[in-house]
Design a protein around this motif. Structure first.
Motif, PDB file in Angstrom:
ATOM      1  N   PRO A  30     -20.405   5.416  -0.495  1.00  0.00           N
ATOM      2  CA  PRO A  30     -21.139   6.318   0.399  1.00  0.00           C
ATOM      3  C   PRO A  30     -21.899   7.410  -0.344  1.00  0.00           C
ATOM      4  CG  PRO A  30     -18.989   5.828   1.319  1.00  0.00           C
ATOM      5  CD  PRO A  30     -19.009   5.221  -0.053  1.00  0.00           C
ATOM      6  N   ALA A  31     -21.327   7.925  -1.437  1.00  0.00           N
ATOM      7  CA  ALA A  31     -22.004   8.980  -2.192  1.00  0.00           C
ATOM      8  C   ALA A  31     -23.307   8.477  -2.795  1.00  0.00           C
ATOM      9  CB  ALA A  31     -21.084   9.508  -3.286  1.00  0.00           C
ATOM     10  N   THR A  32     -23.330   7.215  -3.232  1.00  0.00           N
ATOM     11  CA  THR A  32     -24.556   6.633  -3.787  1.00  0.00           C
ATOM     12  C   THR A  32     -25.610   6.481  -2.705  1.00  0.00           C
ATOM     13  OG1 THR A  32     -23.278   5.430  -5.453  1.00  0.00           O
ATOM     14  CG2 THR A  32     -25.511   4.662  -5.031  1.00  0.00           C
ATOM     15  N   VAL A  33     -25.197   6.040  -1.507  1.00  0.00           N
ATOM     16  CA  VAL A  33     -26.135   5.928  -0.390  1.00  0.00           C
ATOM     17  C   VAL A  33     -26.740   7.291  -0.073  1.00  0.00           C
ATOM     18  CG1 VAL A  33     -26.389   5.341   2.043  1.00  0.00           C
ATOM     19  CG2 VAL A  33     -24.906   3.949   0.579  1.00  0.00           C
ATOM     20  N   ARG A  34     -25.897   8.298   0.032  1.00  0.00           N
ATOM     21  CA  ARG A  34     -26.392   9.641   0.366  1.00  0.00           C
ATOM     22  C   ARG A  34     -27.350  10.154  -0.707  1.00  0.00           C
ATOM     23  NH1 ARG A  34     -20.892  10.224   2.091  1.00  0.00           N
ATOM     24  NH2 ARG A  34     -20.343  11.211   0.109  1.00  0.00           N
ATOM     25  N   ALA A  35     -27.044   9.887  -1.970  1.00  0.00           N
ATOM     26  CA  ALA A  35     -27.914  10.343  -3.051  1.00  0.00           C
ATOM     27  C   ALA A  35     -29.271   9.655  -3.013  1.00  0.00           C
ATOM     28  CB  ALA A  35     -27.230  10.112  -4.398  1.00  0.00           C
ATOM     29  N   LEU A  36     -29.295   8.350  -2.789  1.00  0.00           N
ATOM     30  CA  LEU A  36     -30.560   7.622  -2.702  1.00  0.00           C
ATOM     31  C   LEU A  36     -31.368   8.057  -1.482  1.00  0.00           C
ATOM     32  CD1 LEU A  36     -29.337   4.047  -3.682  1.00  0.00           C
ATOM     33  CD2 LEU A  36     -30.991   5.437  -4.968  1.00  0.00           C
ATOM     34  N   ALA A  37     -30.678   8.364  -0.375  1.00  0.00           N
ATOM     35  CA  ALA A  37     -31.355   8.724   0.872  1.00  0.00           C
ATOM     36  C   ALA A  37     -31.868  10.157   0.869  1.00  0.00           C
ATOM     37  CB  ALA A  37     -30.408   8.512   2.051  1.00  0.00           C
ATOM     38  N   ASP A  38     -31.393  10.980  -0.055  1.00  0.00           N
ATOM     39  CA  ASP A  38     -31.789  12.386  -0.094  1.00  0.00           C
ATOM     40  C   ASP A  38     -33.292  12.504  -0.311  1.00  0.00           C
ATOM     41  OD1 ASP A  38     -32.342  15.049  -1.576  1.00  0.00           O
ATOM     42  OD2 ASP A  38     -30.319  15.315  -0.755  1.00  0.00           O
ATOM     43  N   ARG A  39     -33.957  13.273   0.548  1.00  0.00           N
ATOM     44  CA  ARG A  39     -35.421  13.346   0.501  1.00  0.00           C
ATOM     45  C   ARG A  39     -35.945  14.337  -0.535  1.00  0.00           C
ATOM     46  NH1 ARG A  39     -37.558  10.253   4.356  1.00  0.00           N
ATOM     47  NH2 ARG A  39     -36.231   9.677   6.128  1.00  0.00           N
ATOM     48  N   ARG A  40     -35.071  15.129  -1.118  1.00  0.00           N
ATOM     49  CA  ARG A  40     -35.498  16.065  -2.153  1.00  0.00           C
ATOM     50  C   ARG A  40     -35.165  15.563  -3.559  1.00  0.00           C
ATOM     51  NH1 ARG A  40     -37.130  21.041  -0.350  1.00  0.00           N
ATOM     52  NH2 ARG A  40     -36.697  21.519   1.841  1.00  0.00           N
ATOM     53  N   GLU A  41     -33.977  14.970  -3.710  1.00  0.00           N
ATOM     54  CA  GLU A  41     -33.525  14.577  -5.038  1.00  0.00           C
ATOM     55  C   GLU A  41     -33.357  13.074  -5.206  1.00  0.00           C
ATOM     56  OE1 GLU A  41     -30.050  16.813  -5.994  1.00  0.00           O
ATOM     57  OE2 GLU A  41     -31.047  18.745  -5.781  1.00  0.00           O
ATOM     58  N   GLY A  42     -33.585  12.302  -4.142  1.00  0.00           N
ATOM     59  CA  GLY A  42     -33.494  10.848  -4.212  1.00  0.00           C
ATOM     60  C   GLY A  42     -34.818  10.208  -3.847  1.00  0.00           C
ATOM     61  N   ILE A  43     -34.755   8.957  -3.413  1.00  0.00           N
ATOM     62  CA  ILE A  43     -35.964   8.267  -2.963  1.00  0.00           C
ATOM     63  C   ILE A  43     -36.323   8.731  -1.557  1.00  0.00           C
ATOM     64  CG2 ILE A  43     -37.004   6.004  -2.512  1.00  0.00           C
ATOM     65  CD1 ILE A  43     -34.964   4.850  -4.511  1.00  0.00           C
ATOM     66  N   GLY A  44     -35.290   8.898  -0.715  1.00  0.00           N
ATOM     67  CA  GLY A  44     -35.504   9.375   0.649  1.00  0.00           C
ATOM     68  C   GLY A  44     -35.639   8.255   1.652  1.00  0.00           C
ATOM     69  N   CYS A  45     -34.754   8.261   2.675  1.00  0.00           N
ATOM     70  CA  CYS A  45     -34.834   7.249   3.727  1.00  0.00           C
ATOM     71  C   CYS A  45     -33.887   7.605   4.860  1.00  0.00           C
ATOM     72  CB  CYS A  45     -34.480   5.860   3.178  1.00  0.00           C
ATOM     73  SG  CYS A  45     -32.796   5.706   2.535  1.00  0.00           S
ATOM     74  N   ASP A  46     -34.112   6.963   6.004  1.00  0.00           N
ATOM     75  CA  ASP A  46     -33.165   7.019   7.116  1.00  0.00           C
ATOM     76  C   ASP A  46     -32.019   6.045   6.911  1.00  0.00           C
ATOM     77  OD1 ASP A  46     -34.579   8.946   8.669  1.00  0.00           O
ATOM     78  OD2 ASP A  46     -35.942   7.379   9.369  1.00  0.00           O
ATOM     79  N   GLN A  47     -32.356   4.857   6.391  1.00  0.00           N
ATOM     80  CA  GLN A  47     -31.352   3.816   6.143  1.00  0.00           C
ATOM     81  C   GLN A  47     -31.593   3.151   4.799  1.00  0.00           C
ATOM     82  OE1 GLN A  47     -32.806   3.672   9.419  1.00  0.00           O
ATOM     83  NE2 GLN A  47     -31.000   4.560  10.391  1.00  0.00           N
ATOM     84  N   LEU A  48     -30.504   2.786   4.138  1.00  0.00           N
ATOM     85  CA  LEU A  48     -30.553   1.955   2.937  1.00  0.00           C
ATOM     86  C   LEU A  48     -30.212   0.530   3.353  1.00  0.00           C
ATOM     87  CD1 LEU A  48     -30.699   1.744  -0.215  1.00  0.00           C
ATOM     88  CD2 LEU A  48     -28.212   2.045  -0.189  1.00  0.00           C
ATOM     89  N   ILE A  49     -31.057  -0.430   2.962  1.00  0.00           N
ATOM     90  CA  ILE A  49     -30.894  -1.826   3.335  1.00  0.00           C
ATOM     91  C   ILE A  49     -30.600  -2.644   2.082  1.00  0.00           C
ATOM     92  CG2 ILE A  49     -31.967  -3.799   4.467  1.00  0.00           C
ATOM     93  CD1 ILE A  49     -31.557  -1.310   6.268  1.00  0.00           C
TER      94      ILE A  49
END
Length: 269
Positions: A30-49
């Motif tokens: 879950p921490a990896t999903v949250r990091a990737l989804a972060d719109r400031r420090e990650g790629i940014g998204c509503d969902q990871l597929i």
């Protein structure tokens, strides 16, 4: 480990898509999903597929909300993956097997058969799901529908006037919904047109929700408010939803690839 990704969206509901059909990914925490989804420090998204191999379908699709939780279904993401695959396909999800047909910058998805029994939503205890005897402030007597994931639909005079940013999380986390719930507020303009806003479980206010559009259309049809095919207008755009005489829901609408890239897995692990 460098991992390629696709950034896609359906009516502004955006996704990071990872393809693990041939090369398996490390354990997705879950921490990896949250990091990737972060719109400031990650790629940014509503969902990871995450696409994975499947023995029963063209591929399997796992869906993670930006809070890190894995969910059963996402209609907008299914259209995006349909375009990515580029040919008619069957996609296995936790919510069921979905048939997709890509078009020109759009796709159609057979979303399967909706479920209305209280324990299929699921609810914490038995009640009428066509007019639930419950309410939260001005939102009362919703329809409950499971279209691969759980939804409640409130029909109101003006859905733009509803304080969905405060009522959405209150309803989502109510003990009535043991698996939480997606919250839809809809205004029926006429028998072929519905306006919709959605508080998405685990993601919050969203510009578009494909399963929410399906649930809302079917709820309106069950209440006798709409015909068997409607246009559902969301803040991000419009989806066409049909409910056939075979009880299957068909959702049609656009999807877009925004860009491609790659990232270092260890940077987000």
């Amino acid at each position: 480990m460098r991992v390629p990704f696709w950034k896609m969206h359906g009516l502004g509901n955006d996704f990071v898509v990872l393809d693990a059909r041939e090369t398996a990914l490390p354990e997705l925490l879950p921490a990896t999903v949250r990091a990737l989804a972060d719109r400031r420090e990650g790629i940014g998204c509503d969902q990871l597929i995450v696409l994975e191999p499947s023995s029963e379908a063209t591929c399997a699709m796992r869906i993670f909300n930006c809070d890190g939780g894995e969910v059963e279904a996402c209609g907008n993401a299914t259209r995006a993956v349909a375009l990515l695959l580029g040919e008619p396909a069957r996609i296995a999800t936790r919510g069921g097997l979905l048939a997709t047909t890509p078009g020109d910058a759009s796709a159609s998805v057979d979303m399967g058969v909706p479920r209305f029994d209280w324990d299929a939503i699921p609810l914490a205890y038995a009640m009428d799901t066509l007019a639930m005897p419950v309410g939260w402030d001005e939102l009362e007597q919703p329809v409950a529908v499971n279209v691969g994931n759980p939804h409640v639909v409130f029909f109101v005079e003006d859905n733009d006037a509803v304080r969905l940013d405060t009522l959405g999380p209150l309803i989502e986390h109510d003990e009535l919904f043991p698996e939480r719930v997606n919250v839809n507020v809809a205004t029926v303009e006429d028998r072929k047109t519905i306006r919709l806003r959605v508080w998405e479980r685990g993601a919050g206010l969203t510009r578009a929700c494909g399963t929410g559009a399906c649930a809302t259309a079917v709820a309106a049809m069950r209440r006798g408010l709409a015909d068997r095919q409607v246009a559902v207008h969301l803040p991000g755009g419009t989806l066409t939803i049909g409910w056939g005489h075979d009880d299957h829901i068909t959702m049609s609408g656009p999807a877009t690839e925004a860009f491609r890239g790659e990232f270092g897995w260890d940077d987000y692990a």
